[in-house]
Write an enzyme that holds these catalytic residues in place. Structure first.
Site, PDB file in Angstrom:
ATOM      1  N   CYS A 251       0.820  -1.204   0.000  1.00  0.00           N
ATOM      2  CA  CYS A 251       0.000   0.000   0.000  1.00  0.00           C
ATOM      3  C   CYS A 251       0.855   1.255   0.000  1.00  0.00           C
ATOM      4  O   CYS A 251       2.046   1.223   0.310  1.00  0.00           O
ATOM      5  CB  CYS A 251      -0.904   0.049   1.245  1.00  0.00           C
ATOM      6  SG  CYS A 251      -2.084  -1.300   1.387  1.00  0.00           S
TER       7      CYS A 251
ATOM      8  N   ASP B  49      18.413  35.929 -18.155  1.00  0.00           N
ATOM      9  CA  ASP B  49      16.989  36.272 -18.243  1.00  0.00           C
ATOM     10  C   ASP B  49      16.730  37.613 -17.557  1.00  0.00           C
ATOM     11  O   ASP B  49      17.081  37.808 -16.382  1.00  0.00           O
ATOM     12  CB  ASP B  49      16.155  35.172 -17.579  1.00  0.00           C
ATOM     13  CG  ASP B  49      14.669  35.459 -17.663  1.00  0.00           C
ATOM     14  OD1 ASP B  49      14.085  35.223 -18.727  1.00  0.00           O
ATOM     15  OD2 ASP B  49      14.095  35.922 -16.646  1.00  0.00           O
TER      16      ASP B  49
END
Length: 485
Positions: A34, A440
């Site tokens: 699980c 940038d």
């Protein structure tokens, strides 16, 4: 790496979603494994065996839980593995599986520049199982998802999950999960009409920032964001050939899940679609590793910040090129003209979403003068068509499973593609969390108060403290600007 067993059991008892996809528990009394968020009764400590991956659990003969469904757990991000090379191989395997392609471990090793034997050795050390066992687990979990969430015939599920024949698929499924595929559907796992596909993430998640990023760049006719829902059109490869349609993604913060509704036409490419949605929303990120680094930024960032990826690598790369030396708004305008001129009409139930972004073959074959008449300067037309030609010919792959350095080198070799463009494509398309476009202008504007000037060299030095998550730092710094970068 796993926490110690006692700590792992505490995470299981608390159903701690931060460990989802990083911790699996096999229960010896049931033979089932699980996720730590499973809502069934917590098993006794002495019956629990803990694993770092689903593949490790299956290698010990545990089969996946039908309730918590390990196949929807978050996966690995590009910096999760202790061995970056082994992690790159894992992503290449997962991409091949979800794209419905055959995966050759020898070919993966060659693309990464190592021998087959060396790759197997480091892969097993990093992931606890060999690459072929890892691949089989990924194929079976994809098949389980298709059986559970679609009404595709079992033979088509076998094909879509990469098994060469229905006989091989049935044998592998029965060997691992101790039941035939048809029984999985009979025992209550058949799809329910209208129910969305679910994809989980590890909390926290900056849902607001993530959707704002996509909304600011949403391309009219192709994509739209409304509240917690993103809708768009998409073209995908599939084992049956290219398919096109639409999808709707709803973020559900209270459940740490994304609910996906795809058009029926995309069912043959569901594996590839799931991979692209995970990438576009960065669902595999681990904030526990990233947030402490972002806490050292000059400006504060929200917890659980995500690195927005792409639904279509070629589309995003084209839009990065269109964004050279212009604003986000101007780049979107140019992309909208490109869609109007070369995009393909597509039917959707959503007003205003009616076009597909042009594919690589279409742009590669277009008359450069026709592209130039859209207001795109000659240098960028040349770059767009060079990119399109490489992608259309299959010489350049643009997805997170592509080898990072060779892909970046191939991009740099294209006319009109410099370091800024290469870094942005690595950030958004290849999913490289350490990408850093130092020149940038938006990034430099955000850093100016800390640097005293717009200095790319100084910005690069400052960013060394944020490795290996500089890409997340870029997104965080962009968020501080009033105008999107």
């Amino acid at each position: 790496m796993l926490p110690d067993p006692d700590a792992a059991y505490l995470a299981l008892k608390a159903r701690d979603a931060r460990f989802d996809g990083r911790l699996f528990v096999g229960v010896t009394s049931t033979g089932i494994y699980c996720r730590p968020v499973c809502r069934v009764r917590t098993p006794r400590r002495e019956n629990c065996r803990f694993f770092a991956s689903a593949a490790q659990a299956e290698a010990q003969a545990f089969r996946p839980c039908l309730k918590c469904r390990p196949e929807i757990a978050p996966g690995l991000s590009a910096m999760d593995s202790s061995a970056a090379l082994a992690d790159a191989a894992a992503r290449a395997i997962e991409h091949g599986v979800h794209a419905g392609e055959s995966v050759s471990i020898a070919a993966v090793a060659a693309r990464l520049g190592v021998t087959d034997r060396h790759l197997r050795r480091i892969f097993t050390a990093a992931h606890g199982v060999g690459p072929q066992d890892y691949e089989t687990t990924q194929r079976l979990l994809l098949a389980k998802r298709l059986l559970t969430d679609t009404d595709e015939p079992v033979a088509q599920v076998a094909l879509a999950s990469g098994f060469g024949s229905l006989r091989r698929f049935n044998a592998a499924f029965a060997q691992r999960y101790r039941m035939p595929p048809t029984r999985l559907r009979r025992e209550g796992a058949a799809p329910r009409s209208g129910e969305p596909l679910r994809l989980a993430w590890r909390p926290p998640c900056d849902v607001t920032g993530l959707l704002r990023f996509h909304a600011q760049r949403a391309l009219p006719g192709v994509e739209a964001v409304d509240g917690l829902v993103l809708r768009r059109t998409l073209r995908l490869p599939s084992p049956r050939g290219p398919v096109a349609g639409w999808l709707a993604c709803r973020l559900v913060p209270e459940r740490y899940e994304l609910w996906l509704e795809p058009s029926p036409s995309l069912a043959p490419a569901l594996g590839g679609l799931l991979e692209r949605v995970r990438h576009a929303f960065d669902l595999d990120a681990d904030p526990a590793r990233i947030d402490p680094v972002l806490a050292t930024l000059p400006q504060s960032s929200p917890p659980g910040l995500r690195l927005p990826g792409s639904f279509d690598g070629f589309e995003t790369a084209v839009r990065v090129i269109l964004g050279q030396q212009v604003t986000v708004k101007a780049a979107r305008t140019l992309a909208q003209r490109l869609v109007a001129a070369f995009g393909t009409p597509v039917q959707t139930p959503f007003a205003g979403l009616d076009r597909l972004f042009p594919d690589a073959a279409t742009l590669a074959a277009a008359d450069p003068a026709d592209i130039g008449r859209l207001g795109i300067v000659r240098q960028r037309v040349r770059a767009l068509q060079a990119l399109a030609a490489e992608v259309a010919a299959g010489r350049l792959d643009l997805h997170p499973g592509a080898p990072l350095q060779p892909t970046m080198d191939a991009l740099r070799a294209l006319p009109g593609v410099g370091e800024w463009t290469t870094q942005l494509i690595a950030l958004r398309v290849l999913g490289w969390p350490d990408a850093f476009p130092a020149t940038d202008i938006g990034l430099l504007n955000a850093l100016q108060p800390a640097l005293g000037a717009r200095d790319a060299t100084a910005a690069t030095r400052l960013a060394e403290a944020w490795q290996p998550w500089r890409g997340y730092a870029v997104i965080a710094l962009w968020q501080t600007l009033e105008t999107p970068a």
